[in-house]
Design an enzyme around this catalytic site. Sequence first.
Site, PDB file in Angstrom:
ATOM      1  N   SER A 204       0.837  -1.203  -0.185  1.00  0.00           N
ATOM      2  CA  SER A 204       0.069  -0.076   0.133  1.00  0.00           C
ATOM      3  C   SER A 204       0.880   1.291   0.147  1.00  0.00           C
ATOM      4  O   SER A 204       0.558   2.254  -0.624  1.00  0.00           O
ATOM      5  CB  SER A 204      -0.828   0.112   1.163  1.00  0.00           C
ATOM      6  N   HIS A 261       1.560   4.629   4.430  1.00  0.00           N
ATOM      7  CA  HIS A 261       0.661   5.180   3.258  1.00  0.00           C
ATOM      8  C   HIS A 261       1.033   6.736   3.127  1.00  0.00           C
ATOM      9  O   HIS A 261       1.324   7.127   1.900  1.00  0.00           O
ATOM     10  CB  HIS A 261      -0.736   5.085   3.661  1.00  0.00           C
TER      11      HIS A 261
END
Length: 283
Positions: A204, A261
């Site tokens: 991610s 992230h």
Amino acid sequence: MAEVVGLRLPLSANLERFSLLLWQSSVPHRIAEERGMQVVWVASEHHAEQVKALYARLQAGDPELVVAAVEPREVPPQTVWYKRFFSVPVVAILLVLSLLGALLPVLDRNYQYLPYLSFYQLYIVDGTLRGDWPVGQLWRVITPAFLHFGVMHIVFNSLWLWELGGMIERRQGAVRVFGIFVLVAAGSNIAQAMSSVSLFGGMSGVIYGLLGYIVIWNKLRPSQAFPLAKGVAVVMVVWLLLCIAGFTELLGVGSVANTAHVSGLVLGLVLGAAAALLDRKPL
């Protein structure tokens, strides 16, 4: 191999005969609609010059080209799935390694091998999870990106990696997308490790890095913009904010590596800006 723009033409232009002419002239190409224009993509600068020259002759009414363009031709066979898959070799390898990383937690029930791929060398002391910084084990700053926990985790990351990573590799080449992966994976994993000692993993952070790279590149290089669908960046940033707010924990999905992230997105923006400003190709 990175693709090169051969022509940009309005949507009103009929390129059917011109595409036929290019195939007859052994110029491999694809035509895509991007940002309200038709874009002819080719494999090299040499092919791009051929495209421009042939289109100019066709527009000038060269009788030989007109006759050649209306002759019947054999339709090129559609590309089989595995050729399309390996047309972006770096992304393909990352997808395979991610799939293996998703299988590892399922098969390694006793966690015999998984700890070798985590960022920290984890152990428990008095009921508290502790970890040693990976001194001399540099692979650990990268390998957490391949670890995935759960079907949805690997499915969504794989889809975005194929879409965003493939977009960059087809346009700018394998070296560029590999460099982005290494820098963003290392940076986001280190940032996440500094925020807490835990067993984390997933692509991610890299996905958000690829998104950041594409978004800032499109802002700084609109004439060479990636065909990122409208609203994708907004949806992904909204999801990031929901994760930071603890939405996934409310759903019972579990905690998310938000630091990875956010840092991945920031690194992608920095790398994209640097690439757009330093790239030698003209604006």
